[in-house]
Design an enzyme around this catalytic site. Structure first.
Site, PDB file in Angstrom:
ATOM      1  N   ASP A 135       0.825  -1.209   0.000  1.00 51.09           N
ATOM      2  CA  ASP A 135       0.000   0.000   0.000  1.00 51.09           C
ATOM      3  C   ASP A 135       0.860   1.261   0.000  1.00 51.09           C
ATOM      4  OD1 ASP A 135      -2.249  -1.525   0.067  1.00 51.09           O
ATOM      5  OD2 ASP A 135      -2.926  -0.914   2.056  1.00 51.09           O
ATOM      6  N   ASP A 194       4.379  -9.618   9.161  1.00 55.12           N
ATOM      7  CA  ASP A 194       4.570  -8.189   8.933  1.00 55.12           C
ATOM      8  C   ASP A 194       5.917  -7.956   8.266  1.00 55.12           C
ATOM      9  OD1 ASP A 194       2.130  -7.453   9.883  1.00 55.12           O
ATOM     10  OD2 ASP A 194       2.829  -6.803  11.860  1.00 55.12           O
ATOM     11  N   ASP A 196       8.710  -6.541   8.886  1.00 60.28           N
ATOM     12  CA  ASP A 196      10.017  -6.648   9.547  1.00 60.28           C
ATOM     13  C   ASP A 196      10.230  -8.010  10.189  1.00 60.28           C
ATOM     14  OD1 ASP A 196       7.889  -5.649  11.298  1.00 60.28           O
ATOM     15  OD2 ASP A 196       9.401  -5.745  12.874  1.00 60.28           O
ATOM     16  N   ASP A 288      -6.661  -8.070  13.648  1.00 60.36           N
ATOM     17  CA  ASP A 288      -6.204  -9.404  14.030  1.00 60.36           C
ATOM     18  C   ASP A 288      -6.993  -9.943  15.215  1.00 60.36           C
ATOM     19  OD1 ASP A 288      -5.182  -7.481  15.740  1.00 60.36           O
ATOM     20  OD2 ASP A 288      -3.082  -7.900  15.278  1.00 60.36           O
TER      21      ASP A 288
END
Length: 556
Positions: A135, A194, A196, A288
């Site tokens: 995004d 995610d 990282d 989540d």
């Protein structure tokens, strides 16, 4: 003349004594009863938290003493190796189709780590689809990620770069749109990381078998391992809090009820569960947890595996940490408000699970914990110095908080020497958490604010590396067609920050408030609270003047 002055002085003294007497009387008749009620409520909330910590600790102790590892509680068999020629066809077919989703947003510093880790997972290439959901509004970051995907695709990996030109629904919207694509229909499970996070190569081999052999399990959650925990004191404190969350809270929920909040990453979901639960929803900033609660109410079980650790990065700047904590405190409170009646009306789960969800998971864990920490330790205890008519029991001021702190510190024994600093900093952060929780419950201004937690990767330690990085070179001799990126972190420029941006006013006011009461205790009441008050006010001042965390000159 002298007599007039003396008469005036005597009258002034009498008037002062009269005013003081009336103020004291008002304090005793009007302020003290209200304050006594506040003390009682804080004591009740503190006891609730203590009981919750003891219960979670007891569950984890039983699991450890009796060796109740996931492999003993659920069926697990290793995957058939597809490497042996005789078993090549059988081995490949035994591997279900797995989708790997990696949502990204302007991830210049860490995109390579997560994409590379996903592409190196030990799983047949024809049984795995990697989906990069980008995004990004930063065109340079977008080009970097897209080029990296093309590089891995040229090596034979089934990796798909999916870009959205809007951020509708934020992370939830990106993953929801990703699941609508045609090639996803052939997948059985979805692993989410995610940007990282860097899973070990055997991550899928250790998690997916639980889903294959236990049809009642919908989610496998792994533990986070922090690569920058030693970067500064703030990251050490975060490590202590998160280690407790994973080692105790997640383990207890998994072992006792088969339920816990999905951490948004390092998890593998059964795709049919996501569909059954209604898919990803963007009604809160904790998509989540929203999915986890809806799936839990459908009767699905979750499994936490603490032995599987995924490397990740903690936010090392205070600004990034504050934004993250706002989202983590505001979102659950807002979700609690939206789902309370849905939980009560649910007929698929037992009454005990409903009680666990409403009381333990949401009310105590996501509301009471934030309210009690700030109101009791930063407001009520300090104000008790000014209101001597109300006495707080020693067990509530000393013994109970000490016991709770010791129970929470077991997650990271190596950092036990930092426990006092940890408590002081947690009290500082409770100021932001209680504001965020109130925002979520009241659905006020920043309730749907989503600011991506900025990660610095290794960029902040780069001093001697080149300022540019070659991305694509079609011909070594044609330098005109070489594409380059900007540095990971631009050269240091003296930031032009106004005072109200440099300092954190709320923390500074709390520091002034606590230090003034501390001096009052030293001079008048002599309760001995001044030791705690001066330490806590110092923590507020240090944070208020932004002397915590790493300074990133280009932070936004």
């Amino acid at each position: 003349m002298l007599q007039l002055i003396m008469t005036f002085s005597i009258n002034l003294e009498v008037s002062g004594e009269e005013i003081f007497r009336k103020l004291k009387q008002t304090r005793g008749t009007m302020v003290a009863p209200v304050f006594r009620l506040a003390v009682l409520l804080c004591l009740v909330m503190t006891v609730m938290i203590m009981v919750e910590k003891l219960a979670a600790g007891m569950v984890c102790l039983v699991v450890k003493l009796f060796g109740l590892k996931p492999e003993r509680r659920y069926r697990w068999e290793p995957m058939i190796s597809p490497d042996t020629p005789a078993d090549l066809e059988i081995g490949a077919l035994s591997y279900p189709m797995v989708l790997i989703q990696i949502p990204m947003y302007n991830e210049r510093e860490v995109y390579r780590l997560s994409i590379g880790a996903a592409c190196n997972l030990e799983w047949p290439a024809d049984r795995m689809i990697i989906q990069i959901l980008d995004d990004s509004t930063d065109t340079v970051a977008k080009d970097l990620v897209e080029t990296e995907c093309q590089r891995w695709k040229s090596k034979g990996l089934n990796i798909n770069y999916e870009f959205r030109d809007n951020r509708k629904g934020y992370k939830a919207g990106a993953m929801r749109d990703g699941l609508k694509l045609d090639y996803v229909k052939e997948c059985d499970f979805v692993a989410i990381f995610d940007a990282d996070f860097q899973p070990e190569s055997d991550f899928l081999k250790r998690t997916v078998p639980f889903l294959i052999h236990n049809p009642e399990i919908a989610l496998i959650q792994a533990r986070w391992r922090f690569v920058n925990a030693d970067e500064n004191i703030m990251t050490r404190i975060q490590e202590m809090s998160l280690d407790y969350h994973f080692k105790i809270e997640q383990e207890a929920g998994s072992s006792a009820f088969g339920f816990f909040g999905f951490n948004g990453t390092c998890g593998v979901w059964r795709l049919s569960t996501i569909v059954e639960a209604g898919g990803w929803k963007d009604r809160t900033t904790v998509e989540d947890m929203d999915l986890a609660v809806r799936s839990g109410l459908s009767g699905w079980r979750f499994l936490y595996i603490g032995d599987i650790k995924v490397k990740c990065e903690l936010p090392s700047t205070f600004k990034a940490y504050r934004y993250q904590q706002h989202r983590w405190a505001c979102g659950p409170a807002n979700l609690f408000k939206k789902m309370l009646m849905e939980i009560i009306a649910n007929k698929k789960v037992s009454v005990w699970k409903k009680i666990y969800l409403i009381y333990h998971f949401f009310f105590v864990g996501k509301v009471v914990a934030h309210i009690s920490t700030f109101i009791f330790y930063c407001v009520v205890i300090p104000l008790s110095v000014l209101i001597p008519e109300v006495e707080i029991p020693t067990w509530a001021v000393v013994y109970l908080p000490t016991a709770i702190t010791l129970l929470k510190s077991v997650g990271t024994p190596s950092s036990f020497h930092l426990v006092i600093i940890w408590v002081l900093f947690e009290n500082v952060m409770s100021l932001h958490r209680i504001k965020a929780a109130a925002t979520g419950l009241l659905e006020a201004g920043r309730v749907n604010e989503w600011i991506v937690t900025r990660k610095l990767g290794d960029g902040i330690n780069i001093k001697t590396k080149p300022a540019v990085e070659v991305l694509v070179m079609k011909d070594a001799e044609d330098l005109a067609e070489v594409q380059v990126s900007v540095p990971l972190l631009e050269h240091h420029k003296k930031p032009q920050i106004r005072s109200w941006q440099r300092f954190h006013v709320s923390e500074l006011w709390m520091g002034v408030f606590l230090s003034m009461i501390g001096f009052y205790d030293v001079w008048y009441t002599k309760y001995g609270y001044f030791i705690f008050l001066f330490l806590q006010s110092s923590a507020f001042f240090i944070t208020g003047f932004d002397y915590v965390g790493t300074f990133a000159p280009c932070s936004s």
